[in-house]
Design a protein around this motif. Structure first.
Motif, short mmCIF file in Angstrom:
data_model
loop_
_atom_site.label_atom_id
_atom_site.label_comp_id
_atom_site.label_asym_id
_atom_site.label_seq_id
_atom_site.Cartn_x
_atom_site.Cartn_y
_atom_site.Cartn_z
N LEU B 431 0.86 -1.31 -0.02
CA LEU B 431 0.14 0.17 0.07
C LEU B 431 0.77 1.27 -0.05
O LEU B 431 0.44 2.43 -0.50
N ALA B 432 2.07 1.22 0.36
CA ALA B 432 2.82 2.34 0.59
C ALA B 432 3.08 2.83 -0.63
O ALA B 432 3.47 4.22 -0.81
N LEU B 433 3.37 2.16 -1.84
CA LEU B 433 3.68 2.70 -2.98
C LEU B 433 2.71 3.41 -3.76
O LEU B 433 3.13 4.28 -4.74
N LEU B 434 1.65 3.07 -3.22
CA LEU B 434 0.43 3.65 -4.26
C LEU B 434 0.02 5.25 -4.30
O LEU B 434 -0.24 5.75 -5.61
N PRO B 435 -0.09 5.75 -3.17
CA PRO B 435 -0.85 7.23 -3.22
C PRO B 435 0.14 8.05 -4.17
O PRO B 435 -0.72 8.91 -5.07
N THR B 436 1.21 7.96 -4.48
CA THR B 436 1.96 9.01 -5.23
C THR B 436 1.42 8.68 -6.75
O THR B 436 1.28 9.54 -7.35
N ILE B 437 1.63 7.24 -7.06
CA ILE B 437 0.96 7.02 -8.28
C ILE B 437 -0.69 7.66 -8.59
O ILE B 437 -0.84 8.09 -9.61
N LEU B 438 -1.29 7.66 -7.54
CA LEU B 438 -2.63 7.96 -7.62
C LEU B 438 -2.70 9.42 -7.90
O LEU B 438 -3.67 10.22 -8.67
N ILE B 439 -1.92 10.28 -7.06
CA ILE B 439 -2.07 11.72 -7.30
C ILE B 439 -1.49 12.14 -8.63
O ILE B 439 -2.23 12.81 -9.46
N THR B 440 -0.55 11.55 -9.09
CA THR B 440 -0.08 11.73 -10.44
C THR B 440 -1.15 11.60 -11.60
O THR B 440 -1.56 12.39 -12.54
N LEU B 441 -1.71 10.29 -11.40
CA LEU B 441 -2.88 9.83 -12.28
C LEU B 441 -4.01 11.04 -12.37
O LEU B 441 -4.52 11.59 -13.12
N SER B 442 -4.40 11.56 -11.06
CA SER B 442 -5.13 12.30 -10.90
C SER B 442 -5.18 13.73 -11.48
O SER B 442 -5.70 14.44 -12.00
N ARG B 443 -3.75 13.99 -11.44
CA ARG B 443 -3.43 15.45 -11.90
C ARG B 443 -3.30 15.48 -13.41
O ARG B 443 -3.79 16.26 -14.03
N LEU B 444 -3.15 14.35 -13.99
CA LEU B 444 -3.37 13.98 -15.55
C LEU B 444 -4.64 14.34 -15.94
O LEU B 444 -4.97 14.51 -17.20
N GLU B 445 -5.79 14.07 -14.89
CA GLU B 445 -7.28 14.23 -15.79
C GLU B 445 -7.27 15.73 -15.93
O GLU B 445 -8.39 15.98 -16.53
N GLY B 446 -6.60 16.75 -15.59
CA GLY B 446 -6.92 18.13 -15.76
C GLY B 446 -7.81 18.81 -14.89
O GLY B 446 -8.27 19.79 -15.34
N PHE B 447 -7.72 18.47 -13.53
CA PHE B 447 -8.44 19.29 -12.70
C PHE B 447 -7.79 20.73 -12.44
O PHE B 447 -6.67 20.76 -12.35
N PRO B 448 -8.55 21.92 -12.16
CA PRO B 448 -7.86 23.08 -11.94
C PRO B 448 -7.26 23.15 -10.63
O PRO B 448 -6.61 24.02 -10.20
N SER B 449 -7.61 22.58 -9.56
CA SER B 449 -7.30 22.82 -8.22
C SER B 449 -6.51 21.79 -7.59
O SER B 449 -7.09 20.55 -7.77
N GLN B 450 -5.88 21.74 -6.51
CA GLN B 450 -5.08 21.19 -6.07
C GLN B 450 -6.10 19.98 -4.99
O GLN B 450 -5.97 18.90 -5.09
N SER B 451 -7.11 20.77 -4.60
CA SER B 451 -7.99 19.97 -3.92
C SER B 451 -8.97 18.92 -4.38
O SER B 451 -9.08 17.91 -4.14
N GLN B 452 -9.20 19.21 -5.83
CA GLN B 452 -10.03 18.30 -6.83
C GLN B 452 -8.94 16.93 -7.09
O GLN B 452 -9.42 15.95 -6.91
N ILE B 453 -7.68 17.24 -7.14
CA ILE B 453 -6.81 16.17 -7.38
C ILE B 453 -6.82 15.21 -6.12
O ILE B 453 -6.77 14.08 -6.39
N VAL B 454 -6.77 16.04 -5.08
CA VAL B 454 -6.79 15.12 -3.91
C VAL B 454 -7.83 14.21 -3.82
O VAL B 454 -7.78 12.92 -3.40
N ARG B 455 -9.02 14.99 -3.93
CA ARG B 455 -10.10 14.26 -3.67
C ARG B 455 -10.28 13.17 -4.84
O ARG B 455 -10.82 11.79 -4.42
N ALA B 456 -9.88 13.29 -6.16
CA ALA B 456 -10.04 12.30 -7.00
C ALA B 456 -9.17 10.99 -6.59
O ALA B 456 -9.32 9.80 -6.89
N ALA B 457 -7.94 11.42 -6.35
CA ALA B 457 -7.04 10.22 -5.68
C ALA B 457 -7.38 9.60 -4.71
O ALA B 457 -7.27 8.50 -4.44
N SER B 458 -8.09 10.36 -3.61
CA SER B 458 -8.69 9.45 -2.67
C SER B 458 -9.66 8.63 -2.91
O SER B 458 -9.84 7.44 -2.35
N ALA B 459 -10.59 9.08 -3.99
CA ALA B 459 -11.62 8.15 -4.48
C ALA B 459 -10.96 6.79 -5.14
O ALA B 459 -11.41 5.81 -4.68
N LYS B 460 -9.94 7.00 -5.97
CA LYS B 460 -9.28 5.85 -6.43
C LYS B 460 -8.82 5.01 -5.38
O LYS B 460 -8.57 3.74 -5.64
#
Lengths: 734, 734
Positions: B431-460
């Motif tokens: 599990l330790a390896l995962l969060p960074t990957i998910l944040i990167t993936l979420s950033r690629l989705e094109g959200f305009p704000s950091q908090s949306q990226i965090v929410r999307a990563a959290s969902a994933k």
């Protein structure tokens, strides 16, 4: 199913009926006395009936209908009718463009195969008509010819995307043009507020709404018109209306009696006041109803006053100073708890369903849920008799149960006719009962406007028709003919999605000819009846002879009514669903579908231009509904095609999985890009400044229910303001 | 799975580790030099570090944490932290209220049954621990005792509804209070416009946006700040920043060398300019970097100017004259084609993801789709190693594959420890390896704000953790232990929903103890580490010793970072999912869950008050995410309960079908009633007039990226304006 003989018979008889009805129309519509039946819309718009009839040739309606531009239709029949015409345009384009590829390519490929012959040699129970040889069923499994059929499915899909894309863009444009136009209508300045919280203390509803909107829309908010409980007022108003109508009628009877020779004074009509006019003392009708109505006048005034003194229900119409503010307000969250102070666009005044306005949000949700469940049961339980009828669709099956039928089938032509029409007629009778039930159910859901009720009913009818007619006939019609496939369906534990898709695929071809006869019946007989208006014609003449004594009664007798969108749209879409599903499997159906929509296009445009009078104007809100249903039909077609290609053991069939995915993507795109513009008005459009705008008093008047309008003449005449309404639409668009 | 012995060992060792970490914290946190590690937030807010430490007792943090009010937390750590605390409050309430019924009623009922004993007598392979006797597994099938378990499931469901309802209402209220408050922030006056169409002719972006918004928001529109392509400016800015940092560092080194005895002049640091500081001529570092930075100054000015002269990308920030208008504009359809001129609330300036702003809508959709597919594969392929590890979770299984392990297990305590921790550790490493990957993936989705990226990563992360850890361990852990159940899973053709539900139901009880040890490990060790901050402590001291030469470097070394919501929320929700699923099946888990959330509540409040510094303020937008996930957990629990009650052959189990339906209804209600207030700001709230409002220039400045700010000192310090930000939040709420 039907053999080639009965198939041809069906087509020929349908066509004969159609020709007869066409001739009936040509003859009747040229008699000046029938102008009110065949040109009522023109008469209501102020044209002279006999003059309209005179300057027309026998088939000039075809040319008129053909030549009318979209703007003409919008001007005469409103945006909703123009959008309905677009259904025919779009369907015709889809069918013709699909046929361009499918008919010249696929039919020869099928005709040069002989899989049906092979099968019938292997299995003596296997029957097929010559017509079936023109479909994909005749191609050998896993033959490279199937590539062409697969390509055709892609062609059909892209045709649908292209046509729908174009149509949606055009309709959004048309709607925006009407909304932005220089003409300003009351509903553009008004928003409907529902779910207003309880008032605090002695605060009146007006004060409450005033203070809320003055806070959240400073500058733009103008005034509020609360929604009152109009039931008591309506009761007395209706009594007076009834009395006034009876008075008019009695006066009409008296006037007519004067015309009879030897009775210059006329006979004053009398009636008994007791139970159903059979008991009690006999009175002079004219005096009785005049006294009654005058007695009710002050009561109407009183009840109007007391109603207006009430607090008002938890809904209100809020007026704004300009269109932009009203459009903006109706899209925005007003209160922290979103289920309170819900603000939406105001419906057109004429189509408001007053008794639904006060229903709170939670109750609307509960009602929607209950109606949903009821609709579900309605759809499922209607299926039982239909499945039974469908299992009897072949005379052979019928003869198994009722042996005496065999003797009938032996009488050549008669047998063929019964064979062709029996199942279709059974289906049509079942369907005739439904629309009224669905409208009632939809009204119970609590929609604030008539157009929403119609859309909801139309959706239900579409589900019904797809599930029962399309799936029902396809699955049950073919499945019930042998016990093995019934077992597949009944054995729930083994039922999987893959099996249903496969079953659907394998059962499609045998019922293709059934559907072609259905389409033929529908368009030849249906459009023949619609155009010739034989039934309204007969009813009008009966009423005129025996019932109508006044101008108003006569007008009401020929009043043509609006298009029955909730019924017709679902039926038109069913034909398209069938066409899309069979476009690659039995391409001949496209020919009949093209006839259906081509003829429909002509006839319906004629009806829109000359006959039907719109009940309401929802500015084309129906289109997303039509758009989504066509896409759903395409989706079903793609899924069944995958199933059928699987049955044909074609190894490349999985390529087609991309098609339903594309359909979903296209749906999402249209929903994101175009739907918002139909649901609400964009600020860019609403910010257009009109030349003149209605006065605050005029808007308030428009949003006051008839029964609360002071000094109202007493009889509501739904079409009274038709002329102004239509002319205003003309101004709006041109 | 684990026997009673290893279970107890696991709990005891976890507890011992926790106690050690607690003592470490108590000792370290009282040393003034460590204030920057244990009270960084207080120091950043201007308190004196040593003084803060001095006035504290060894365990006063418990009391402080307990006594802090919600307003205190909002004031110090912001709304987002307060919402995160609400997750613990809500989970604790759910667990404790559920336990009130489940533990005193269900545990005695289970303990007085002896089905486990019966089964082990029938089947010698059947193993169970004493602990298993306290769960529903020990109750005989179709026993009337099961009524109590069924009732418990209803109780648990209603507890969840009640707690979530209360929490949502409270959070909406809290958020509205902050939004309506007298303090006005730049983002309240600003809207983000994306997907602006191409400019026509020579028109500049500013002219285009100006003319559009002046038309649709006459009166309210103030000015526009276009979004430029800042990549070139950023490149040079970064170079200068790097030079300035190196200069500071070199000066720091020089200053320090002066302090050494016998070197009053100090030694000026030197470095080589070539590859990686290893090649090239040796230069004086201070002079080299000073010259370099001065050389870059005019370049920065030039690139700032040329960037501002560009047309601007197809996005812009639009400022309004008042908060109400900005709130209204960000909810409304602006253009006829909805995919153009999309207006939304502007994110807080600090959390804007500048490089994502210009991505057009269609590309965002495509990106979202691709990221969705990638996430799906990530989730599914992570399962393969986890399933493998889970199949080895018992030493017995491991010994079957690696026979030498059997000799280890014979060493009593060691065997037990390995038995208890081996599987959990394997899981944690994955599990330790995962969060960074998910944040990167979420950033690629094109959200305009950091908090949306965090929410999307959290969902994933939540989907991941539920699918892999919860379902993975439950199904695979138990299934892989015998071949028959693997076959059930592999035989796709027979796989049906009913079978999966049944399988899930039947596999739950055996892994109950596994989860209890997992929860125990998680909370004792996890919270111990979080509280003692052992790792940041060590890293800070290493950095201070060997790397930091300047104030800034030191500050960056102890800078505590924000809460890692994208990681922690999903993990906290996993525990709740497990608790809800086992609440009726093995009620003892509620005791440990209550410990987890109780301890978490205390520790996390301490961290929020003293340690973590928020990166951004999204005003509690995280709550709907948490709310929906808790409901999803309840839904899963209800479905598995239906499955398990089915396994117990309880004829009244179908009654429970009402529960998932209720969950959906509750979800809909909250979505309709509360979610809009989190998504946007209601007009009623936004119409509140603030005491003072920021100047137009200040808002423009806030929405100018750092690299374009003229006269910027050159080094970006993310926390530079922390103090003002936090104080403003205080004003906002109090």
């Amino acid at each position: 199913m039907a053999t080639t003989g009965s198939f041809i018979t069906s087509l020929v008889t349908s066509f004969v009926i159609f020709c007869i009805l066409l001739i009936v129309y040509a003859i009747l519509s040229r008699r000046p006395g029938n102008a009110v039946i065949y040109y009522p819309l023109r008469i209501l718009r102020g044209e002279d009936g006999p003059a309209v009839v005179k300057r027309r040739g026998m088939f000039s309606w075809v040319l008129d209908s053909f030549k009318a531009s979209e703007d003409d239709i919008v001007a005469v029949a409103g945006l909703d009718a123009a959008v309905y015409m677009h259904l025919f345009t779009a369907a015709l384009e889809i069918v013709v463009l699909s046929a361009l590829f499918c008919m010249p390519v696929l039919i020869p490929l099928s005709a040069t195969s002989n899989y049906n012959q092979q099968q019938s040699r292997m299995d003596p129970n296997f029957t097929y008509s010559n017509f079936d040889n023109l479909g994909m069923g005749n191609v050998e499994p896993n033959n490279s010819k199937i590539w062409a059929f697969l390509l055709a499915m892609f062609w059909v899909s892209f045709v649908v995307y292209y046509v729908l894309f174009k149509a949606y863009r055009r309709i959004v444009h048309m709607r925006d043009r009407a909304q932005a136009s220089a003409y300003a209508r009351p509903q553009q300045y008004t928003a409907l507020v529902r779910d207003i919280p309880k008032t605090v203390g002695k605060e009146s509803r007006i004060q409450q709404v005033d203070s809320f909107f003055a806070r959240v829309h400073p500058g733009a908010y103008n005034r509020v018109q609360p929604v009152y409980d109009i039931k008591p007022a309506e009761k007395i108003f209706k009594e007076r209306e009834e009395a006034l109508r009876k008075l008019e009628h009695a006066e009409g009877v008296w006037e007519m009696s004067k015309l009879k020779s030897g009775n210059a004074e006329g006979t004053r009509p009398m009636h008994k006041t007791g139970f159903m006019g059979l008991l009690g003392p006999k009175v002079d009708s004219i005096e009785y109803w005049r006294a009654k109505s005058q007695e009710l006048n002050p009561q109407v005034d009183t009840v109007q006053r007391t109603t207006r003194q009430e607090k008002g229900q938890d809904a209100a119409f809020v007026m704004f100073n300009d269109r932009r503010s009203a459009a903006e307000a109706s899209q925005v969250l007003h209160a922290p708890h979103a289920l309170r102070w819900r603000v939406t666009q105001a419906p057109e005044p004429e189509e408001i369903v007053w008794h639904n306005l006060h229903i709170p949000a939670w109750q609307r949700a509960v009602r929607r849920f209950i109606v949903g469940v009821l609709t579900f049961f309605l759809i499922v339980f209607y299926m039982i008799p239909i499945a039974f009828v469908a299992s009897l669709t072949t005379l052979e099956n019928l003869a198994k149960i009722l042996p005496f039928i065999r003797s009938i089938t032996k009488i050549g032509v008669l047998g063929n006719i019964i064979q062709a029409y029996l199942p279709q007629l059974a289906l049509l009778v079942f369907l005739a009962l439904l629309p009224t039930i669905l409208i009632t159910l939809s009204r119970l859901e609590g929609f604030p406007s008539q157009s929403q009720i119609v859309r909801a009913a139309s959706a239900k009818y579409f589900y019904f028709i797809i599930f029962n007619v399309f799936l029902g006939v396809t699955l049950f019609g073919a499945v019930f003919s042998n016990i093995a496939s019934v077992n597949v369906l009944i054995d729930q534990s083994n039922l999987s999605v893959a099996k249903v898709v496969q079953l659907l695929g394998s059962k499609l071809p045998p019922v293709a000819t059934y559907y072609i006869t259905y389409v033929a019946l529908k368009f030849f007989v249906g459009y023949g009846l619609e155009l010739s208006r034989l039934i309204p014609f007969i009813i009008f003449h009966i009423k005129r002879k025996f019932k109508c004594k006044t101008e108003r009664e006569l007008r009401e007798a020929w009043s043509p009514g609006a298009f029955k969108y909730h019924k017709s749209i679902a039926q038109d879409l069913l034909i398209l669903t069938i066409s899309l599903c069979y476009a690659t499997i039995a391409p001949m159906i496209l020919f009949f579908a093209a006839l259906y929509y081509g003829l429909g296009w002509l006839v319906m445009r004629n009806q829109a231009l000359n006959v039907h009078v719109p009940d309401f104007e929802s500015h084309g809100s129906m289109w997303p509904h039509i758009h989504n249903r066509i896409l759903a039909a395409l989706f079903v077609a793609q899924i069944t095609a995958i199933g059928y290609f699987g049955v044909k053991e074609f190894p490349f069939a999985p390529i087609m999985i991309i098609l339903p995915v594309l359909t979903v993507v296209f749906y999402m795109f249209c929903k994101k890009n175009y739907y918002p513009s139909i649901k609400v008005v964009s600020l860019y459009v609403a910010a257009d400044v009109p030349k003149a705008q209605p006065s605050s008093a005029a808007i308030t008047e428009a949003y006051t229910p008839t029964v609360l309008q002071e000094g109202h003449p007493g009889i509501r005449d739904r079409r009274s303001n038709l002329a102004t309404k239509i002319d205003s639409t003309v101004n709006a668009v041109v």
